[in-house]
Design a protein around this motif. Structure first.
Motif, mmCIF file in Angstrom:
data_model
loop_
_atom_site.group_PDB
_atom_site.id
_atom_site.type_symbol
_atom_site.label_atom_id
_atom_site.label_comp_id
_atom_site.label_asym_id
_atom_site.label_seq_id
_atom_site.Cartn_x
_atom_site.Cartn_y
_atom_site.Cartn_z
ATOM 1 N N VAL A 148 29.676 -34.934 -19.523
ATOM 2 C CA VAL A 148 28.952 -35.604 -18.064
ATOM 3 C C VAL A 148 26.843 -36.443 -18.703
ATOM 4 O O VAL A 148 26.603 -35.367 -18.507
ATOM 5 C CB VAL A 148 28.801 -34.776 -17.297
ATOM 6 N N GLY A 149 26.833 -37.868 -18.710
ATOM 7 C CA GLY A 149 25.790 -37.994 -19.030
ATOM 8 C C GLY A 149 25.514 -39.005 -18.000
ATOM 9 O O GLY A 149 25.708 -39.186 -16.923
ATOM 10 N N ILE A 391 33.210 -32.265 -13.856
ATOM 11 C CA ILE A 391 33.367 -33.772 -13.315
ATOM 12 C C ILE A 391 33.105 -33.105 -12.104
ATOM 13 O O ILE A 391 32.990 -34.030 -11.137
ATOM 14 C CB ILE A 391 35.521 -34.151 -13.490
ATOM 15 N N ASN A 392 33.982 -32.080 -11.439
ATOM 16 C CA ASN A 392 33.661 -31.627 -9.903
ATOM 17 C C ASN A 392 32.829 -30.777 -10.277
ATOM 18 O O ASN A 392 32.006 -30.011 -10.592
ATOM 19 C CB ASN A 392 35.013 -31.032 -9.165
ATOM 20 N N THR A 393 31.188 -30.696 -8.637
ATOM 21 C CA THR A 393 30.347 -30.187 -8.506
ATOM 22 C C THR A 393 30.716 -30.316 -6.783
ATOM 23 O O THR A 393 31.578 -29.619 -5.924
ATOM 24 C CB THR A 393 28.858 -30.415 -8.446
ATOM 25 N N ILE A 394 29.928 -28.559 -5.943
ATOM 26 C CA ILE A 394 29.728 -28.260 -4.537
ATOM 27 C C ILE A 394 29.316 -29.696 -3.837
ATOM 28 O O ILE A 394 29.867 -30.179 -2.943
ATOM 29 C CB ILE A 394 28.773 -27.636 -4.395
ATOM 30 N N SER A 395 28.791 -31.258 -4.026
ATOM 31 C CA SER A 395 28.990 -32.220 -3.686
ATOM 32 C C SER A 395 30.493 -33.478 -3.711
ATOM 33 O O SER A 395 31.305 -32.425 -4.207
ATOM 34 C CB SER A 395 27.826 -33.014 -4.687
ATOM 35 N N PHE A 411 32.261 -42.360 -13.277
ATOM 36 C CA PHE A 411 32.860 -41.688 -12.052
ATOM 37 C C PHE A 411 31.496 -41.936 -10.906
ATOM 38 O O PHE A 411 29.928 -41.894 -11.517
ATOM 39 C CB PHE A 411 33.672 -40.358 -12.238
ATOM 40 N N SER A 412 31.321 -41.461 -9.741
ATOM 41 C CA SER A 412 30.407 -41.457 -8.639
ATOM 42 C C SER A 412 30.928 -39.943 -8.617
ATOM 43 O O SER A 412 31.518 -39.092 -8.905
ATOM 44 C CB SER A 412 30.910 -42.532 -7.933
ATOM 45 N N SER A 413 29.312 -39.476 -8.286
ATOM 46 C CA SER A 413 29.273 -38.769 -7.304
ATOM 47 C C SER A 413 27.379 -38.426 -6.684
ATOM 48 O O SER A 413 26.849 -39.051 -7.068
ATOM 49 C CB SER A 413 28.653 -37.301 -8.604
ATOM 50 N N ASP A 414 26.940 -37.665 -5.969
ATOM 51 C CA ASP A 414 26.117 -37.196 -5.245
ATOM 52 C C ASP A 414 25.630 -36.446 -5.546
ATOM 53 O O ASP A 414 24.603 -35.970 -4.942
ATOM 54 C CB ASP A 414 26.105 -37.571 -3.499
ATOM 55 N N TYR A 425 28.195 -41.654 -12.828
ATOM 56 C CA TYR A 425 27.962 -41.186 -14.433
ATOM 57 C C TYR A 425 29.310 -41.247 -15.556
ATOM 58 O O TYR A 425 30.346 -41.761 -15.467
ATOM 59 C CB TYR A 425 28.061 -39.907 -13.651
ATOM 60 N N SER A 426 28.203 -40.499 -16.393
ATOM 61 C CA SER A 426 29.597 -40.704 -17.809
ATOM 62 C C SER A 426 30.381 -40.193 -18.122
ATOM 63 O O SER A 426 29.571 -38.885 -18.107
ATOM 64 C CB SER A 426 28.726 -41.674 -18.866
#
Length: 501
Positions: A148-149, A391-395, A411-414, A425-426
């Motif tokens: 992830v970048g 790819i997945n986190t606690i957010s 993809f998108s993440s906070d 994020y890439s």
């Protein structure tokens, strides 16, 4: 006597004045919540709670913080709410979700268990109570598979839901649009979302990743309105765009019976020169519920989307509409195996026949997680798989899209460490799909329900009706796969991804 009477009168006046203050503030705060002005409501509830621990104010301020995705403040207030006599079972669920979002999974489990005991019919609760048991597996199952970048195209506000268009990336953003008149969305306190584009070129089209980006700019003056636009999908020839917008058409705003501007999906045609026209709404759009986040199947015969229309299983559910005689047919809910009492949103149909989506109701790491499932045609959908860390986190992690190479995407993440709230994020996928078949040695018939364990990751899988398990395996390694089933002798085989081109 006269002095005592005067004192009593003053105290009574003071008491009535405080009560009137609280009731007036509560009424105004309720109105702000009804208007989705959560920031304004929070300010009023804080004023009330400075003077009195009013149960309604406690419950609603926790809800407001949850709505604006402030998990830290929401956890604090729900921690008080769940101890009130007025607390409802769902408040214990929300408290557990906020705890999990803030990295307190074991404590969250306790509150999930309390919710399940009080609301055993809610499948979402049964999934979430198991989440901590799977935490280690979800953190390790895809270790080394996804790289992830971060991207410098993000702003200090929300940027999310990327989509490919020609050599560009289209996305939604709250960034300052540089206009003299600033229109602020009361829900977030930030500008309304607009569609932006950015040139996205690969150094080598035959290799995954290695994108370089231009300067982000507005995508279309015809499509961007004074309200929200986001979450787009394009036809294969890129002559049609499907996009999400507030209920705003022909210069008119549509409101529901409870005076809320819902979301609709619109279609527009490419008129060349960067212009879009012939804007029409989907036939099942409504003023009374939201329709959002469209994605087309590769053959363009099916349109998947999310909606809170009546008859669903929870908040936002996933639906599909099939094209019939050139028109989009009635929406069909994807069913209780896919949809939970929570939210299933941002579907994306990938070229390899998998539907990706975000959910806060399935087993995950916290907040929204990304999942995928295989489209098996008339047989329905395959097993729902959590994409795991990183790819997945606690957010909140959502809004994924793949490049044509199938190994690169965004993809998108906070998550922590970004430039704003939601960021894009890439990712590069350093793995190969592997298919494992488990069958009876004597009859050669496939065995459904067998357990397969990957010794490289410790992850276990269950074979489907065809006796198969499909997984992504890191490149250039060998792993031992152990298969077991009741009434059968355990067996193992080595699988390798070395020298795969």
């Amino acid at each position: 006597m006269n002095i005592k009477s005067i004192i009593f009168t003053l105290v009574a006046v003071s008491f009535l004045s405080t009560g009137a203050f609280a009731q007036g503030k509560l009424k105004k705060a309720r109105q702000e919540m009804d208007n989705l002005n959560y920031q304004g409501a929070i300010e009023l509830y804080n004023q009330i709670l400075e003077k009195d621990q009013n149960p309604e104010a406690l419950i609603n301020i926790a809800e407001c913080y949850r709505k604006i995705n402030d998990s830290e403040n929401s956890e604090y207030w729900y921690g008080q709410v769940v101890r009130l006599p007025e607390a409802k079972p769902v408040h214990r669920l929300y408290y557990g979700q906020m705890l999990q979002r803030n990295g307190k999974c074991e404590l969250a489990r306790e509150w999930y268990e309390k919710y399940v005991n009080e609301a055993p019919e809610d499948i979402r609760g049964q999934y979430l109570v198991k989440a901590c048991d799977y935490e280690e597996e979800l953190l390790t199952k895809n270790a080394g598979i996804y790289e992830v970048g971060t991207l410098d195209i993000n702003s200090n506000l929300d940027d999310f839901s990327p989509a490919f268009y020609d050599d560009q990336l289209i996305f939604a953003t709250e960034r300052d649009q540089g206009t003299a008149v600033k229109r602020i969305h009361t829900w977030t306190g930030n500008p309304f979302l607009e569609l932006y584009k950015v040139e996205a070129k690969k150094a080598n089209k035959d290799e995954p990743g290695n994108y370089t980006f231009g300067k982000p700019e507005k995508f279309s003056k015809e499509l961007n309105s004074k309200f929200h636009e986001a979450a787009v999908s394009f036809s294969q020839d890129q002559q049609q765009i499907f996009f999400t917008r507030n209920n705003y058409e022909d210069g008119k705003v549509g409101h529901s019976d409870d005076n809320i501007v819902k979301l609709k999906v619109f279609i527009a045609s490419n008129e060349g020169g960067g212009n879009w026209g012939n804007l029409v709404g989907l036939p099942f759009n409504s003023n009374e519920y939201s329709v959002a986040h469209p994605t087309l199947s590769p053959d363009e015969t099916k349109l998947y989307f999310t909606s809170d229309m009546p008859g669903g299983f929870g908040g936002m559910d996933l639906y599909v509409s099939e094209k019939e005689g050139g028109q989009w047919g009635p929406p069909l809910n994807l069913g209780p195996e896919v949809n939970t009492e929570g939210n299933e949103i941002f579907p994306y149909y990938e070229m390899n026949g998998k539907l990706y989506f975000a959910s806060d109701g399935h087993i995950g790491l916290g907040g929204l997680d990304l999942y995928h499932m295989e489209d098996k045609g008339e047989e329905g959908w395959g097993t729902i798989e959590n994409m795991g860390y990183p790819i997945n986190t606690i957010s909140d992690d959502f809004g994924i899209v793949f490049d044509k190479d199938g190994a690169t995407g965004f993809f998108s993440s906070d998550r922590d460490g970004g430039m704003g709230r939601d960021d894009i994020y890439s990712f590069i996928k350093n793995a190969s799909p592997v298919e494992i078949l488990v069958y009876d040695k004597n009859t050669k018939e496939p065995i459904e329900g067998a357990t397969v364990v990957n010794d490289c990751t410790g992850t276990s899988y269950t074979t489907d009706v065809d006796g198969k398990v499909t997984l992504d395996m890191k490149m250039n390694i060998c792993c031992e796969f152990m298969a077991s089933m009741e009434d059968y002798t355990d067996n193992s085989e080595e699988g390798c991804t070395k020298d795969i081109v």
